[in-house]
Write a protein that holds these residues in place. Sequence first.
Motif, mmCIF file in Angstrom:
data_model
loop_
_atom_site.group_PDB
_atom_site.id
_atom_site.type_symbol
_atom_site.label_atom_id
_atom_site.label_comp_id
_atom_site.label_asym_id
_atom_site.label_seq_id
_atom_site.Cartn_x
_atom_site.Cartn_y
_atom_site.Cartn_z
ATOM 1 N N GLN A 194 10.018 2.885 -52.355
ATOM 2 C CA GLN A 194 8.822 2.525 -52.957
ATOM 3 C C GLN A 194 8.972 2.829 -54.516
ATOM 4 O O GLN A 194 8.901 2.258 -55.596
ATOM 5 N N GLU A 195 9.668 3.987 -54.540
ATOM 6 C CA GLU A 195 9.731 4.665 -56.087
ATOM 7 C C GLU A 195 11.049 3.957 -56.920
ATOM 8 O O GLU A 195 10.734 3.456 -57.851
ATOM 9 N N ARG A 196 12.123 3.455 -56.196
ATOM 10 C CA ARG A 196 13.301 2.720 -56.764
ATOM 11 C C ARG A 196 13.188 1.464 -56.534
ATOM 12 O O ARG A 196 13.747 0.877 -57.493
ATOM 13 N N LEU A 197 12.596 0.859 -55.737
ATOM 14 C CA LEU A 197 12.637 -0.811 -55.697
ATOM 15 C C LEU A 197 11.413 -1.305 -55.822
ATOM 16 O O LEU A 197 11.218 -2.482 -55.851
ATOM 17 N N GLY A 198 10.339 -0.526 -55.687
ATOM 18 C CA GLY A 198 9.012 -1.118 -56.094
ATOM 19 C C GLY A 198 8.298 -1.928 -54.829
ATOM 20 O O GLY A 198 7.400 -2.554 -55.032
ATOM 21 N N PHE A 199 8.635 -1.692 -53.636
ATOM 22 C CA PHE A 199 8.211 -2.282 -52.401
ATOM 23 C C PHE A 199 8.106 -1.550 -51.253
ATOM 24 O O PHE A 199 9.148 -0.590 -51.175
#
Length: 235
Positions: A194-199
């Motif tokens: 979630q933090e690094r890829l946004g999903f």
Amino acid sequence: MATYVLIPGAGSDSWYWHRVAPLLRARGHDVVTPDLPCEDETAGLAEYTEVVLEAIGDRRDLVLVAQSMAGFTAPLVCARVPVELMVLVAAMVPAPGESPGDWWANTGQPAARRELDVSEGRDPDAEFDPGVTFLHDLPEDVAAALMARPVLNQAEAPFRKPWPLPSWPQVPTKFLLCRQDRFFPADFQRRVVQERLGFAPDEMDGGHLPALARPQELVEHLEAYRICNHAESGS
């Protein structure tokens, strides 16, 4: 049909995919399973990328599947050749300028793994046991075959240099975590993705080595991703 490029994790080789590749070929796909120079102390991420590119050759309609540490290599391949889809499986997700060696502390993986060990009743200070960490959900015959193979000693070279991309490549990307992964715990992976890829990542049951433990289920996920991506792209 597609060309699946299956990239193994650290200290591993194409054998890791030996239960998956036939299932994909039976569906009419081309399958490429490069062996990375994991024991070569002169080979870093750049050399790993070149090995994958050489194995791909002039193939097209590429679906890259990256296991564990291959999360650092697959995006570098995407920056060099057209890729239809990248699927990260129980994988490391790099940040720009981050070396694989720094990834562990930066993401908090050691603390997350320790917390999981304590919560599940394992001694977090016990000597590392690959059987406990990696083989706990493998069929007995597969685990025995894996343990009978020569040990590949992962070189330190690829862990030293920063990941060179300035941002994540503009390639459709999916992430599949394994809920019983004792190496990269599920809650840890949910946060990092979630933090690094946004999903939010997708999930399946099993430990860190799903291609050996649950090949049919893994293939079903890969094919669902491919079909959905094909429909969304209109290609």
